[in-house]
Design a protein around this motif. Structure first.
Motif, PDB file in Angstrom:
ATOM      1  N   PRO A  31      22.964   7.668  16.875  1.00  0.00           N
ATOM      2  CA  PRO A  31      21.595   7.854  16.375  1.00  0.00           C
ATOM      3  C   PRO A  31      21.435   9.214  15.700  1.00  0.00           C
ATOM      4  O   PRO A  31      22.167  10.148  16.002  1.00  0.00           O
ATOM      5  CB  PRO A  31      20.749   7.788  17.656  1.00  0.00           C
ATOM      6  N   VAL A  32      20.490   9.304  14.781  1.00  0.00           N
ATOM      7  CA  VAL A  32      20.205  10.584  14.127  1.00  0.00           C
ATOM      8  C   VAL A  32      18.731  10.960  14.201  1.00  0.00           C
ATOM      9  O   VAL A  32      18.379  12.102  13.946  1.00  0.00           O
ATOM     10  CB  VAL A  32      20.683  10.608  12.648  1.00  0.00           C
ATOM     11  N   ASP A  33      17.889  10.008  14.530  1.00  0.00           N
ATOM     12  CA  ASP A  33      16.456  10.271  14.623  1.00  0.00           C
ATOM     13  C   ASP A  33      15.978   9.997  16.041  1.00  0.00           C
ATOM     14  O   ASP A  33      16.247   8.931  16.594  1.00  0.00           O
ATOM     15  CB  ASP A  33      15.673   9.390  13.639  1.00  0.00           C
ATOM     16  N   PRO A  34      15.244  10.938  16.608  1.00  0.00           N
ATOM     17  CA  PRO A  34      14.738  10.758  17.975  1.00  0.00           C
ATOM     18  C   PRO A  34      13.616   9.721  18.026  1.00  0.00           C
ATOM     19  O   PRO A  34      12.921   9.508  17.018  1.00  0.00           O
ATOM     20  CB  PRO A  34      14.220  12.146  18.338  1.00  0.00           C
ATOM     21  N   PRO A  35      13.433   9.101  19.170  1.00  0.00           N
ATOM     22  CA  PRO A  35      12.317   8.161  19.302  1.00  0.00           C
ATOM     23  C   PRO A  35      10.964   8.864  19.114  1.00  0.00           C
ATOM     24  O   PRO A  35      10.040   8.284  18.565  1.00  0.00           O
ATOM     25  CB  PRO A  35      12.436   7.635  20.734  1.00  0.00           C
ATOM     26  N   ASN A  36      10.877  10.105  19.547  1.00  0.00           N
ATOM     27  CA  ASN A  36       9.658  10.887  19.380  1.00  0.00           C
ATOM     28  C   ASN A  36       9.940  11.956  18.324  1.00  0.00           C
ATOM     29  O   ASN A  36      10.754  12.846  18.531  1.00  0.00           O
ATOM     30  CB  ASN A  36       9.252  11.535  20.702  1.00  0.00           C
ATOM     31  N   MET A  37       9.268  11.867  17.192  1.00  0.00           N
ATOM     32  CA  MET A  37       9.553  12.774  16.081  1.00  0.00           C
ATOM     33  C   MET A  37       9.225  14.231  16.400  1.00  0.00           C
ATOM     34  O   MET A  37       9.657  15.131  15.681  1.00  0.00           O
ATOM     35  CB  MET A  37       8.842  12.311  14.807  1.00  0.00           C
ATOM     36  N   GLN A 107      24.910  13.595  22.518  1.00  0.00           N
ATOM     37  CA  GLN A 107      24.352  12.410  23.172  1.00  0.00           C
ATOM     38  C   GLN A 107      24.186  12.627  24.681  1.00  0.00           C
ATOM     39  O   GLN A 107      23.225  12.131  25.269  1.00  0.00           O
ATOM     40  CB  GLN A 107      25.213  11.190  22.862  1.00  0.00           C
ATOM     41  N   ARG A 108      25.088  13.375  25.274  1.00  0.00           N
ATOM     42  CA  ARG A 108      24.895  13.741  26.687  1.00  0.00           C
ATOM     43  C   ARG A 108      23.659  14.621  26.831  1.00  0.00           C
ATOM     44  O   ARG A 108      22.894  14.478  27.772  1.00  0.00           O
ATOM     45  CB  ARG A 108      26.145  14.444  27.242  1.00  0.00           C
ATOM     46  N   TRP A 109      23.457  15.514  25.879  1.00  0.00           N
ATOM     47  CA  TRP A 109      22.271  16.362  25.872  1.00  0.00           C
ATOM     48  C   TRP A 109      21.008  15.500  25.880  1.00  0.00           C
ATOM     49  O   TRP A 109      20.063  15.776  26.617  1.00  0.00           O
ATOM     50  CB  TRP A 109      22.312  17.278  24.651  1.00  0.00           C
ATOM     51  N   ILE A 110      20.995  14.445  25.066  1.00  0.00           N
ATOM     52  CA  ILE A 110      19.838  13.547  25.003  1.00  0.00           C
ATOM     53  C   ILE A 110      19.592  12.918  26.384  1.00  0.00           C
ATOM     54  O   ILE A 110      18.456  12.866  26.859  1.00  0.00           O
ATOM     55  CB  ILE A 110      20.042  12.457  23.929  1.00  0.00           C
ATOM     56  N   GLU A 111      20.667  12.446  27.015  1.00  0.00           N
ATOM     57  CA  GLU A 111      20.534  11.832  28.342  1.00  0.00           C
ATOM     58  C   GLU A 111      19.992  12.838  29.360  1.00  0.00           C
ATOM     59  O   GLU A 111      19.087  12.516  30.139  1.00  0.00           O
ATOM     60  CB  GLU A 111      21.882  11.284  28.808  1.00  0.00           C
ATOM     61  N   TRP A 112      20.550  14.039  29.373  1.00  0.00           N
ATOM     62  CA  TRP A 112      20.086  15.064  30.315  1.00  0.00           C
ATOM     63  C   TRP A 112      18.620  15.397  30.052  1.00  0.00           C
ATOM     64  O   TRP A 112      17.829  15.537  30.987  1.00  0.00           O
ATOM     65  CB  TRP A 112      20.915  16.339  30.194  1.00  0.00           C
ATOM     66  N   ARG A 113      18.283  15.546  28.801  1.00  0.00           N
ATOM     67  CA  ARG A 113      16.909  15.885  28.421  1.00  0.00           C
ATOM     68  C   ARG A 113      15.952  14.789  28.882  1.00  0.00           C
ATOM     69  O   ARG A 113      14.874  15.076  29.417  1.00  0.00           O
ATOM     70  CB  ARG A 113      16.837  16.100  26.908  1.00  0.00           C
ATOM     71  N   GLU A 114      16.327  13.543  28.684  1.00  0.00           N
ATOM     72  CA  GLU A 114      15.479  12.427  29.121  1.00  0.00           C
ATOM     73  C   GLU A 114      15.300  12.431  30.635  1.00  0.00           C
ATOM     74  O   GLU A 114      14.213  12.138  31.139  1.00  0.00           O
ATOM     75  CB  GLU A 114      16.063  11.095  28.638  1.00  0.00           C
TER      76      GLU A 114
END
Length: 182
Positions: A31-37, A107-114
């Motif tokens: 992915p390149v765009d977050p679900p929340n802009m 992508q791990r950063w995204i998971e941790w952040r979530e």
């Protein structure tokens, strides 16, 4: 006088190109765009967008088709051409692996952040945890070095029993990469 290894060289180039093609699929699928802009400019999402650009760049970079004229007949010319293609493919795979590892860290950063946000938004109560998440990603990205990637790919190839006798050196790969920078 031919050394009789062109069959091995051809097979090696095919293996490397296959690896590179697989890496490109993974790179393109990230992915390149977050679900929340609102998160668009956060470090992880910026890293993923940069990886997508880098992946596109490595695909769009033209192959170096300048091969010196070899003496000794068609087999020697084929050997020279295969060596040139080998370097090109090997360096592309190397860069693809670097991009893929950077994407994996983001992508791990995204998971941790979530996990930290638990569906909410950043606020003063989770700011420290989010900074820690950013620092962890930066630390992971710092480990994605040319030396580490080269060693990892070499160990993987050896583990698969691939013919690596004429693989280019790390310095040759780095020269190739530098010559293709924007």
């Amino acid at each position: 006088m031919s050394d009789g290894l062109n069959e091995y060289r051809t097979a090696r180039v095919a293996e490397i190109l296959s690896d590179f093609r697989t890496l490109q699929y993974y790179i393109a699928a990230a992915p390149v765009d977050p679900p929340n802009m609102d998160d668009y400019y956060t470090e992880g999402w910026a890293a993923l967008r940069q990886c997508a650009l880098d992946g596109q760049h490595i695909l769009n970079t033209a192959a170096d088709i300048t091969v010196p004229r070899a003496t000794g007949g068609p087999d020697e010319q084929a050997k020279a051409e295969l060596r040139q293609v080998h370097l090109d493919a090997y360096a592309r795979r190397h860069e693809g692996q670097k991009i893929y590892l950077r994407q994996a860290a983001a992508q791990r950063w995204i998971e941790w952040r979530e996990q930290i946000l638990m569906g909410g938004r950043p606020h003063s109560g989770n700011a420290s945890q989010l900074r820690g998440c950013d620092q962890q990603m930066r630390a992971e990205l710092a480990t994605v070095t040319d030396e580490a990637i080269y060693a990892e790919l070499q160990a993987s190839d050896m583990g698969m029993g691939r013919w690596i006798t004429e693989d280019p050196s790390l310095r040759a790969v780095q020269r190739w990469v530098r010559s293709r920078r924007r």
